[in-house]
Scaffold this motif. Structure first.
Motif, PDB file in Angstrom:
ATOM      1  N   THR A  72       0.845  -1.195   0.000  1.00  0.00           N
ATOM      2  CA  THR A  72       0.000   0.000   0.000  1.00  0.00           C
ATOM      3  C   THR A  72       0.881   1.246   0.000  1.00  0.00           C
ATOM      4  OG1 THR A  72      -0.080   0.229   2.425  1.00  0.00           O
ATOM      5  CG2 THR A  72      -1.734  -1.212   1.394  1.00  0.00           C
ATOM      6  N   PHE A  73       0.298   2.381  -0.371  1.00  0.00           N
ATOM      7  CA  PHE A  73       0.948   3.649  -0.113  1.00  0.00           C
ATOM      8  C   PHE A  73       0.884   3.904   1.396  1.00  0.00           C
ATOM      9  CE2 PHE A  73      -0.063   4.662  -4.648  1.00  0.00           C
ATOM     10  CZ  PHE A  73       1.254   4.838  -5.053  1.00  0.00           C
ATOM     11  N   ALA A  74       1.927   4.543   1.929  1.00  0.00           N
ATOM     12  CA  ALA A  74       2.019   4.708   3.381  1.00  0.00           C
ATOM     13  C   ALA A  74       0.972   5.679   3.915  1.00  0.00           C
ATOM     14  CB  ALA A  74       3.422   5.181   3.762  1.00  0.00           C
ATOM     15  N   GLU A  75       0.652   6.724   3.124  1.00  0.00           N
ATOM     16  CA  GLU A  75      -0.313   7.731   3.556  1.00  0.00           C
ATOM     17  C   GLU A  75      -1.129   8.205   2.357  1.00  0.00           C
ATOM     18  OE1 GLU A  75       1.737  10.869   5.584  1.00  0.00           O
ATOM     19  OE2 GLU A  75       2.878   9.499   6.858  1.00  0.00           O
ATOM     20  N   LYS A  76      -2.205   8.926   2.644  1.00  0.00           N
ATOM     21  CA  LYS A  76      -3.111   9.356   1.579  1.00  0.00           C
ATOM     22  C   LYS A  76      -2.545  10.468   0.707  1.00  0.00           C
ATOM     23  CE  LYS A  76      -7.442   8.087   3.885  1.00  0.00           C
ATOM     24  NZ  LYS A  76      -8.773   8.573   4.355  1.00  0.00           N
ATOM     25  N   ASP A  77      -1.507  11.152   1.192  1.00  0.00           N
ATOM     26  CA  ASP A  77      -0.971  12.279   0.420  1.00  0.00           C
ATOM     27  C   ASP A  77       0.401  11.980  -0.180  1.00  0.00           C
ATOM     28  OD1 ASP A  77       0.359  12.194   2.834  1.00  0.00           O
ATOM     29  OD2 ASP A  77       0.343  14.362   3.151  1.00  0.00           O
ATOM     30  N   VAL A  78       0.719  10.700  -0.350  1.00  0.00           N
ATOM     31  CA  VAL A  78       2.020  10.331  -0.900  1.00  0.00           C
ATOM     32  C   VAL A  78       2.193  10.850  -2.327  1.00  0.00           C
ATOM     33  CG1 VAL A  78       3.384   8.376  -1.747  1.00  0.00           C
ATOM     34  CG2 VAL A  78       2.477   8.343   0.570  1.00  0.00           C
ATOM     35  N   ILE A  79       1.192  10.634  -3.165  1.00  0.00           N
ATOM     36  CA  ILE A  79       1.286  11.087  -4.554  1.00  0.00           C
ATOM     37  C   ILE A  79       1.403  12.605  -4.607  1.00  0.00           C
ATOM     38  CG2 ILE A  79       0.096  11.204  -6.771  1.00  0.00           C
ATOM     39  CD1 ILE A  79       1.243   8.464  -6.103  1.00  0.00           C
ATOM     40  N   SER A  80       0.692  13.286  -3.734  1.00  0.00           N
ATOM     41  CA  SER A  80       0.780  14.740  -3.671  1.00  0.00           C
ATOM     42  C   SER A  80       2.196  15.188  -3.324  1.00  0.00           C
ATOM     43  CB  SER A  80      -0.207  15.282  -2.628  1.00  0.00           C
ATOM     44  OG  SER A  80      -0.091  16.677  -2.488  1.00  0.00           O
ATOM     45  N   TYR A  96      11.807   9.175  -5.185  1.00  0.00           N
ATOM     46  CA  TYR A  96      11.847   8.015  -4.294  1.00  0.00           C
ATOM     47  C   TYR A  96      11.799   8.438  -2.833  1.00  0.00           C
ATOM     48  CZ  TYR A  96      16.785   9.052  -3.314  1.00  0.00           C
ATOM     49  OH  TYR A  96      17.954   9.635  -2.907  1.00  0.00           O
ATOM     50  N   GLY A  97      11.681   7.448  -1.946  1.00  0.00           N
ATOM     51  CA  GLY A  97      11.641   7.754  -0.513  1.00  0.00           C
ATOM     52  C   GLY A  97      11.736   6.507   0.334  1.00  0.00           C
ATOM     53  N   ASP A  98      11.545   6.700   1.631  1.00  0.00           N
ATOM     54  CA  ASP A  98      11.653   5.602   2.588  1.00  0.00           C
ATOM     55  C   ASP A  98      10.481   4.634   2.455  1.00  0.00           C
ATOM     56  OD1 ASP A  98      13.943   6.790   3.656  1.00  0.00           O
ATOM     57  OD2 ASP A  98      12.781   7.972   5.096  1.00  0.00           O
ATOM     58  N   TRP A 107      12.313   1.293   6.738  1.00  0.00           N
ATOM     59  CA  TRP A 107      13.423   0.907   5.868  1.00  0.00           C
ATOM     60  C   TRP A 107      13.887   2.194   5.188  1.00  0.00           C
ATOM     61  CZ3 TRP A 107      12.781  -2.763   1.024  1.00  0.00           C
ATOM     62  CH2 TRP A 107      13.998  -2.828   0.334  1.00  0.00           C
ATOM     63  N   PRO A 108      14.909   2.858   5.752  1.00  0.00           N
ATOM     64  CA  PRO A 108      15.350   4.136   5.184  1.00  0.00           C
ATOM     65  C   PRO A 108      16.112   3.935   3.881  1.00  0.00           C
ATOM     66  CG  PRO A 108      16.818   3.495   6.970  1.00  0.00           C
ATOM     67  CD  PRO A 108      15.712   2.456   6.921  1.00  0.00           C
ATOM     68  N   THR A 109      16.116   4.955   3.068  1.00  0.00           N
ATOM     69  CA  THR A 109      16.876   4.897   1.822  1.00  0.00           C
ATOM     70  C   THR A 109      18.375   4.893   2.119  1.00  0.00           C
ATOM     71  OG1 THR A 109      16.952   7.301   1.606  1.00  0.00           O
ATOM     72  CG2 THR A 109      15.083   6.153   0.589  1.00  0.00           C
ATOM     73  N   LYS A 110      19.139   4.403   1.152  1.00  0.00           N
ATOM     74  CA  LYS A 110      20.590   4.442   1.228  1.00  0.00           C
ATOM     75  C   LYS A 110      21.100   5.524   0.274  1.00  0.00           C
ATOM     76  CE  LYS A 110      21.036  -0.487   2.305  1.00  0.00           C
ATOM     77  NZ  LYS A 110      21.593  -1.790   1.846  1.00  0.00           N
ATOM     78  N   PRO A 111      22.354   5.946   0.440  1.00  0.00           N
ATOM     79  CA  PRO A 111      22.907   6.955  -0.470  1.00  0.00           C
ATOM     80  C   PRO A 111      22.893   6.473  -1.914  1.00  0.00           C
ATOM     81  CG  PRO A 111      24.308   6.705   1.468  1.00  0.00           C
ATOM     82  CD  PRO A 111      23.303   5.596   1.520  1.00  0.00           C
ATOM     83  N   LEU A 112      22.573   7.359  -2.830  1.00  0.00           N
ATOM     84  CA  LEU A 112      22.488   6.987  -4.247  1.00  0.00           C
ATOM     85  C   LEU A 112      23.812   6.479  -4.794  1.00  0.00           C
ATOM     86  CD1 LEU A 112      20.265   9.863  -5.669  1.00  0.00           C
ATOM     87  CD2 LEU A 112      19.661   7.441  -5.519  1.00  0.00           C
ATOM     88  N   PHE A 161      17.760  12.027  -9.413  1.00  0.00           N
ATOM     89  CA  PHE A 161      16.862  11.276  -8.549  1.00  0.00           C
ATOM     90  C   PHE A 161      16.494  12.217  -7.405  1.00  0.00           C
ATOM     91  CE2 PHE A 161      17.749   7.696 -10.939  1.00  0.00           C
ATOM     92  CZ  PHE A 161      17.379   6.483 -10.365  1.00  0.00           C
ATOM     93  N   LEU A 162      15.212  12.421  -7.161  1.00  0.00           N
ATOM     94  CA  LEU A 162      14.773  13.334  -6.105  1.00  0.00           C
ATOM     95  C   LEU A 162      14.145  12.541  -4.960  1.00  0.00           C
ATOM     96  CD1 LEU A 162      13.124  16.143  -8.267  1.00  0.00           C
ATOM     97  CD2 LEU A 162      15.502  15.968  -7.491  1.00  0.00           C
ATOM     98  N   LYS A 163      14.573  12.825  -3.731  1.00  0.00           N
ATOM     99  CA  LYS A 163      14.039  12.100  -2.577  1.00  0.00           C
ATOM    100  C   LYS A 163      12.977  12.927  -1.858  1.00  0.00           C
ATOM    101  CE  LYS A 163      15.035   9.955   1.849  1.00  0.00           C
ATOM    102  NZ  LYS A 163      15.999   9.712   2.951  1.00  0.00           N
ATOM    103  N   VAL A 164      11.858  12.278  -1.548  1.00  0.00           N
ATOM    104  CA  VAL A 164      10.826  12.875  -0.702  1.00  0.00           C
ATOM    105  C   VAL A 164      11.272  12.710   0.745  1.00  0.00           C
ATOM    106  CG1 VAL A 164       8.417  12.766   0.033  1.00  0.00           C
ATOM    107  CG2 VAL A 164       9.009  12.363  -2.376  1.00  0.00           C
ATOM    108  N   GLU A 165      11.549  13.794   1.417  1.00  0.00           N
ATOM    109  CA  GLU A 165      12.081  13.742   2.775  1.00  0.00           C
ATOM    110  C   GLU A 165      10.955  13.677   3.815  1.00  0.00           C
ATOM    111  OE1 GLU A 165      15.158  13.404   3.420  1.00  0.00           O
ATOM    112  OE2 GLU A 165      16.219  14.101   1.632  1.00  0.00           O
ATOM    113  N   GLY A 166      11.180  12.889   4.858  1.00  0.00           N
ATOM    114  CA  GLY A 166      10.283  12.869   6.008  1.00  0.00           C
ATOM    115  C   GLY A 166       8.940  12.219   5.797  1.00  0.00           C
TER     116      GLY A 166
END
Length: 269
Positions: A72-80, A96-98, A107-112, A161-166
């Motif tokens: 599933t998506f983690a939250e309802k506003d992930v796509i936003s 991308y993101g955690d 499961w946190p991301t690792k350095p690109l 590659f752009l990471k969604v933080e938090g």
């Protein structure tokens, strides 16, 4: 399904479902939500990556993200959040993101820059440029690492590659077929050799993956020198041995090291 159709930006989502003819209750669930599904394929396939390629042929959106049936998506506003992240940077190739596991562990991301060593996030937590996916497709010759190959090839284009933080992107079930350590590692090794841009890169790749296989899963330490794989692993997996004078072995060494299709391990030449 509910985590997708309940997204706050659901009007921006093209929802495609591909089912290989499941004999459980999947068809009934799909029928229940059929009006929320834009395109549907129900037919036999030749494995998960063949099914993913079928889905790609129907994609018309800028970005594509693959979710397994139990994820599933983690939250309802992930796509936003992902949409906001890429706005103003149309040249980026991935967002991308955690990832959350089912027991809520992160499961946190690792350095690109470590992508050549393995996945930096789960494939359910990365949206990749659809045009790139359609032009490369998933390699159906691979059993468990075709998604890794596609993501690595996207990274090697040099586009951002752009990471969604938090904000975690997805919540996933326990790892499935790609949890097989040795096959996964061997496939990633071959992929990196195929995509490496220089002989020096291939040499570093060979040393790292030899070390990883000889030390087993969970061993993260790696030195770029003095790597001697455990002979017991080589004996179990060796394909052939060649014995010849040193002049011949030097030539063979050059052939192996220059090839993107041969994975070799053993004592130093």
């Amino acid at each position: 399904i509910q985590s997708i159709i309940n997204q706050t930006e659901k009007h921006d989502i093209q929802y495609i479902v591909v089912d290989g003819g499941s004999d459980d209750n999947s068809r009934n669930v799909i029928d229940k939500y059929r009006s929320s599904i834009d395109k549907l394929i129900i037919e036999p396939d030749n494995g998960v990556y063949d099914a993913m390629n079928k889905g790609l042929t129907l994609c018309e959106s800028k970005w594509t993200i693959f979710m397994n049936s139990g994820d599933t998506f983690a939250e309802k506003d992930v796509i936003s959040a992902m949409k906001k992240k890429c706005s103003g940077n149309p040249h980026c190739i991935a967002i991308y993101g955690d990832t959350l596991l089912q027991d809520s562990r992160l499961w946190p991301t690792k350095p690109l820059e470590e992508l050549w060593k393995g996945m930096v996030c789960s494939h359910q937590s990365i949206a990749v440029d659809t045009h790139h996916l359609q032009s490369t497709k998933f390699d159906t010759h691979l059993k468990i690492a075709a998604d890794y190959k596609t993501i690595l090839s996207a990274f090697l284009t040099g586009r951002p590659f752009l990471k969604v933080e938090g904000k975690p992107i997805s919540r996933i079930e326990p790892v499935g077929i790609s949890s097989a350590f040795h096959q996964r590692t061997m496939e990633r090794w071959l992929i990196n050799k195929q995509l490496a841009k220089s002989a020096d890169s291939r040499a570093t790749i060979n040393r790292f993956y030899s070390h990883l296989l000889s030390n087993g899963e969970g061993q993260q330490s790696f030195s770029a020198t003095n790597i001697h794989p455990d002979s017991s692993y080589v004996e179990k997996n060796i394909i052939f041995l060649i014995s010849m004078p040193r002049s011949g072995s030097t030539l063979l060494q050059r052939i192996i090291e220059s090839s993107q299709y041969i994975v070799s391990t053993g004592e130093p030449w």
